[in-house]
Design a protein around this motif. Structure first.
Motif, PDB file in Angstrom:
ATOM      1  N   GLN A  43     -27.654 -21.441  19.755  1.00 36.03           N
ATOM      2  CA  GLN A  43     -27.228 -22.654  19.057  1.00 36.03           C
ATOM      3  C   GLN A  43     -27.772 -22.660  17.633  1.00 36.03           C
ATOM      4  O   GLN A  43     -28.843 -22.120  17.368  1.00 36.03           O
ATOM      5  CB  GLN A  43     -27.743 -23.895  19.781  1.00 36.03           C
ATOM      6  N   PHE A  44     -26.996 -23.264  16.728  1.00 34.38           N
ATOM      7  CA  PHE A  44     -27.491 -23.517  15.383  1.00 34.38           C
ATOM      8  C   PHE A  44     -28.507 -24.648  15.445  1.00 34.38           C
ATOM      9  O   PHE A  44     -28.481 -25.465  16.376  1.00 34.38           O
ATOM     10  CB  PHE A  44     -26.354 -23.977  14.454  1.00 34.38           C
ATOM     11  N   ASP A  45     -29.407 -24.711  14.463  1.00 34.42           N
ATOM     12  CA  ASP A  45     -30.266 -25.877  14.383  1.00 34.42           C
ATOM     13  C   ASP A  45     -29.389 -27.072  13.968  1.00 34.42           C
ATOM     14  O   ASP A  45     -28.287 -26.871  13.458  1.00 34.42           O
ATOM     15  CB  ASP A  45     -31.424 -25.651  13.401  1.00 34.42           C
ATOM     16  N   ARG A  47     -29.167 -29.306  11.569  1.00 35.87           N
ATOM     17  CA  ARG A  47     -28.656 -29.413  10.187  1.00 35.87           C
ATOM     18  C   ARG A  47     -27.566 -28.366   9.926  1.00 35.87           C
ATOM     19  O   ARG A  47     -26.537 -28.653   9.345  1.00 35.87           O
ATOM     20  CB  ARG A  47     -29.795 -29.255   9.196  1.00 35.87           C
ATOM     21  N   GLU A  48     -27.785 -27.136  10.392  1.00 41.53           N
ATOM     22  CA  GLU A  48     -26.798 -26.073  10.213  1.00 41.53           C
ATOM     23  C   GLU A  48     -25.540 -26.362  11.043  1.00 41.53           C
ATOM     24  O   GLU A  48     -24.422 -26.089  10.609  1.00 41.53           O
ATOM     25  CB  GLU A  48     -27.396 -24.720  10.617  1.00 41.53           C
ATOM     26  N   ALA A  49     -25.712 -26.933  12.222  1.00 44.00           N
ATOM     27  CA  ALA A  49     -24.563 -27.283  13.063  1.00 44.00           C
ATOM     28  C   ALA A  49     -23.696 -28.337  12.388  1.00 44.00           C
ATOM     29  O   ALA A  49     -22.461 -28.244  12.433  1.00 44.00           O
ATOM     30  CB  ALA A  49     -25.044 -27.787  14.423  1.00 44.00           C
ATOM     31  N   ARG A  51     -23.416 -28.748   9.168  1.00 42.51           N
ATOM     32  CA  ARG A  51     -22.783 -28.104   8.021  1.00 42.51           C
ATOM     33  C   ARG A  51     -21.597 -27.228   8.447  1.00 42.51           C
ATOM     34  O   ARG A  51     -20.570 -27.195   7.793  1.00 42.51           O
ATOM     35  CB  ARG A  51     -23.810 -27.247   7.283  1.00 42.51           C
ATOM     36  N   ARG A  52     -21.731 -26.544   9.575  1.00 42.66           N
ATOM     37  CA  ARG A  52     -20.676 -25.637  10.037  1.00 42.66           C
ATOM     38  C   ARG A  52     -19.650 -26.302  10.947  1.00 42.66           C
ATOM     39  O   ARG A  52     -18.595 -25.729  11.194  1.00 42.66           O
ATOM     40  CB  ARG A  52     -21.296 -24.450  10.756  1.00 42.66           C
ATOM     41  N   PRO A  57     -22.694 -20.694  17.398  1.00 47.44           N
ATOM     42  CA  PRO A  57     -22.181 -19.668  16.484  1.00 47.44           C
ATOM     43  C   PRO A  57     -20.945 -18.944  17.031  1.00 47.44           C
ATOM     44  O   PRO A  57     -20.091 -18.520  16.263  1.00 47.44           O
ATOM     45  CB  PRO A  57     -23.354 -18.698  16.332  1.00 47.44           C
ATOM     46  N   PHE A  60     -17.789 -20.642  15.826  1.00 49.56           N
ATOM     47  CA  PHE A  60     -17.640 -20.866  14.387  1.00 49.56           C
ATOM     48  C   PHE A  60     -16.704 -19.817  13.802  1.00 49.56           C
ATOM     49  O   PHE A  60     -16.880 -18.623  14.003  1.00 49.56           O
ATOM     50  CB  PHE A  60     -18.995 -20.792  13.699  1.00 49.56           C
TER      51      PHE A  60
END
Length: 84
Positions: A43-45, A47-49, A51-52, A57, A60
């Protein structure tokens, strides 16, 4: 090579008043190729999740403009996006 972007050559009418696009493309989302979502996917952290736009991942797929640098569906040297 595998890609999420697919391409096809549409029918071009002889009476079409506009210059035709010789190649049309579309994107397929990654979840079409995943039969089920297995447990324990990375999983993305948070904040990155945000943003994406997805937490995983594997799901994405950034959008790329297929017509950037292309005029009328043909590159300057005569190649088409399908030819590579």
């Amino acid at each position: 090579m595998f890609t999420y972007r697919k391409a096809y050559r549409p029918y071009i009418s002889p009476w079409d008043p506009c210059p035709p696009l010789l190649i049309k493309t579309y994107e397929t989302p990654p979840q079409l190729y995943m039969g089920f979502q297995p447990m324990g996917l990375p999983q993305f952290d948070p904040r990155e999740a945000l943003r994406r736009g997805t937490l995983w991942p594997a799901l994405f797929a950034p959008y790329t403009n297929p017509y950037k640098g292309v005029k009328g569906g043909v590159y300057g040297d005569g190649r088409t996006p399908v030819d590579g």
